[in-house]
Write a protein that holds these residues in place. Structure first.
Motif, PDB file in Angstrom:
ATOM      1  N   SER A 150       0.825  -1.203   0.000  1.00 40.06           N
ATOM      2  CA  SER A 150       0.000   0.000   0.000  1.00 40.06           C
ATOM      3  C   SER A 150       0.859   1.253   0.000  1.00 40.06           C
ATOM      4  O   SER A 150       0.540   2.246  -0.672  1.00 40.06           O
ATOM      5  N   ALA A 151       1.987   1.201   0.742  1.00 39.69           N
ATOM      6  CA  ALA A 151       2.879   2.359   0.802  1.00 39.69           C
ATOM      7  C   ALA A 151       3.502   2.635  -0.562  1.00 39.69           C
ATOM      8  O   ALA A 151       3.677   3.801  -0.946  1.00 39.69           O
ATOM      9  N   THR A 152       3.822   1.583  -1.296  1.00 38.09           N
ATOM     10  CA  THR A 152       4.387   1.760  -2.638  1.00 38.09           C
ATOM     11  C   THR A 152       3.390   2.455  -3.558  1.00 38.09           C
ATOM     12  O   THR A 152       3.751   3.356  -4.327  1.00 38.09           O
ATOM     13  N   LEU A 153       2.139   2.056  -3.473  1.00 34.71           N
ATOM     14  CA  LEU A 153       1.097   2.708  -4.270  1.00 34.71           C
ATOM     15  C   LEU A 153       0.934   4.169  -3.862  1.00 34.71           C
ATOM     16  O   LEU A 153       0.811   5.051  -4.708  1.00 34.71           O
ATOM     17  N   ASP A 154       0.931   4.415  -2.561  1.00 34.01           N
ATOM     18  CA  ASP A 154       0.798   5.791  -2.073  1.00 34.01           C
ATOM     19  C   ASP A 154       1.945   6.660  -2.573  1.00 34.01           C
ATOM     20  O   ASP A 154       1.743   7.799  -3.025  1.00 34.01           O
ATOM     21  N   ASP A 155       3.166   6.132  -2.499  1.00 33.17           N
ATOM     22  CA  ASP A 155       4.331   6.896  -2.955  1.00 33.17           C
ATOM     23  C   ASP A 155       4.256   7.194  -4.445  1.00 33.17           C
ATOM     24  O   ASP A 155       4.581   8.294  -4.900  1.00 33.17           O
ATOM     25  N   ALA A 156       3.823   6.201  -5.216  1.00 32.93           N
ATOM     26  CA  ALA A 156       3.767   6.357  -6.670  1.00 32.93           C
ATOM     27  C   ALA A 156       2.722   7.383  -7.085  1.00 32.93           C
ATOM     28  O   ALA A 156       2.872   8.061  -8.112  1.00 32.93           O
ATOM     29  N   LEU A 157       1.674   7.517  -6.279  1.00 31.25           N
ATOM     30  CA  LEU A 157       0.549   8.367  -6.666  1.00 31.25           C
ATOM     31  C   LEU A 157       0.568   9.748  -6.010  1.00 31.25           C
ATOM     32  O   LEU A 157      -0.209  10.623  -6.392  1.00 31.25           O
TER      33      LEU A 157
END
Length: 294
Positions: free
Chosen positions: A215-222
Motif C-alpha cells: 500500500s505504501a508503494t502505491l501511495d508513494d507512486a501516486l
C-alpha cells in the motif's frame, strides 16, 4: 514547439485503427499528428532508367496510402494539424528515429502482410521494446479501443521504473476526463515444508508479504500525480497474483493500460519485461509502454 504524435501507417486494417485512435489522441491533447510510412520498396523493384518519368509502383502505393490516411484524419478531426512522410527505409529504424522527437509513437497490432496467427506484428513489438518515447499499440476489444469504459489503468512496479508510467497515465486520465486506477500485484509466498498454514484473505496476505509495504508503494507512486492532477478520480488496488495476469484481467475494463519499461544504456536488444510483453500480445485494450532510462 509541441512535439507531434507519430503514427506508423501501412494501409492495413490494424494501421487504420491506429490512425483513428491517434487522431483522437492528438485532438485530446491538442497535438500535431505526423503520419509516417516507411518501406523498402526500392530494394525489391527494378531500377528505373534515369530518363524515365514513371514512379516506382511501391512509392505510388505508399503515397496513396498516406494521402488516404491524411484525408481520414481531416474528416475525423479537422482541427488537428497533420503532416506526413513517405520514406524508402526500414520501418523499425524510421519509427525509432521519429520517436526521438515525438510525444509518443502509435502503431497497430499487426502490419500489412503479417501472418494471420500472429498476436503482435514484429514492427510493433520491436518499436515498443526499443523506443525512447512512449509507444502505444492499438489493440483490444472495440469498446476499449473506442474509449467507452472511462478508465485508465497503470501498473505500478518498482519505485524508479514506474514513475514515468504513472505520470503518463495521469495525463491520459485527465485529458480523457476519466478515472485512473493504479494496480500493484503481489505474491503470497509458498510456506516452507512443516510450517503452520498461514491465514489468507483480504486482511491477511500471509507471512513475509508486507501488505502495508504494498500500500505504501502505491501511495508513494501516486502522491505527486494526485497533487498535480486534482481533478482526476484516482483509485488504487493491491491484487494478489502474477503481475502479467493481474494486469491482463484489468485490461478488460480499461480504455488504456500503461506500464513502464527499463532502457539500459548500451543495450541493443529488445528491452521488455514479462508484463509488458504479455500485455502487448494479449491485452483487451490499447497498451502504452513508457520507457525509463537506467
Amino acid at each position: 514547439m509541441e512535439l507531434p504524435l507519430v503514427v506508423g501507417v501501412d494501409g492495413s486494417d490494424s494501421s487504420l485503427l491506429a490512425v483513428d485512435w491517434a487522431v483522437d489522441e492528438a485532438a485530446r491533447h491538442g497535438l500535431p499528428l505526423r503520419l509516417v510510412h516507411a518501406s523498402l520498396w526500392e530494394r525489391y523493384e527494378r531500377v528505373q532508367p534515369s530518363f524515365s518519368t514513371d514512379r516506382p509502383a511501391g512509392r505510388v502505393m505508399a503515397q496513396d496510402i498516406v494521402a488516404s490516411c491524411v484525408e481520414r484524419t481531416q474528416l475525423r478531426h479537422p482541427e488537428v494539424k497533420v503532416s506526413s512522410d513517405v520514406l524508402a527505409a526500414d520501418a523499425v529504424s524510421t519509427l525509432l528515429q521519429a520517436g526521438s522527437e515525438a510525444f509518443a509513437l502509435v502503431t497497430g497490432a499487426r502490419g500489412r502482410g503479417e501472418v494471420a496467427g500472429l498476436l503482435l506484428g514484429s514492427v510493433s513489438l520491436t518499436v515498443a521494446a526499443r523506443a525512447m518515447c512512449p509507444v502505444i499499440v492499438v489493440r483490444g476489444e472495440e469498446r476499449n479501443v473506442r474509449g467507452s469504459v472511462g478508465r485508465v489503468v497503470v501498473g505500478v512496479g518498482d519505485a524508479t521504473g514506474g514513475t514515468g508510467a504513472v505520470r503518463f497515465a495521469a495525463r491520459e486520465a485527465e485529458a480523457r476526463g476519466c478515472a485512473l486506477t493504479a494496480v500493484r500485484a503481489w505474491r503470497n509466498p509458498v510456506p516452507e515444508p512443516g510450517s503452520a498454514p498461514a491465514e489468507s484473505g483480504p486482511g491477511h496476505p500471509g507471512p513475509g508479504v508486507p501488505e502495508e509495504q504494498v500500500s505504501a508503494t502505491l501511495d508513494d507512486a501516486l502522491r505527486e500525480v494526485v497533487r498535480e492532477h486534482p481533478e482526476v478520480d484516482v483509485s488504487r488496488g493491491a491484487v494478489e497474483g502474477p503481475a502479467h495476469r493481474v494486469l491482463l484481467e484489468a485490461s478488460a475494463d480499461a480504455d488504456l493500460i500503461v506500464v513502464g519499461a527499463l532502457r539500459r544504456h548500451g543495450h541493443l536488444g529488445l528491452q521488455l519485461g514479462r508484463v509488458a510483453h504479455a500485455l502487448l500480445h494479449h491485452s483487451l485494450c490499447p497498451v502504452a509502454v513508457v520507457p525509463h532510462r537506467v
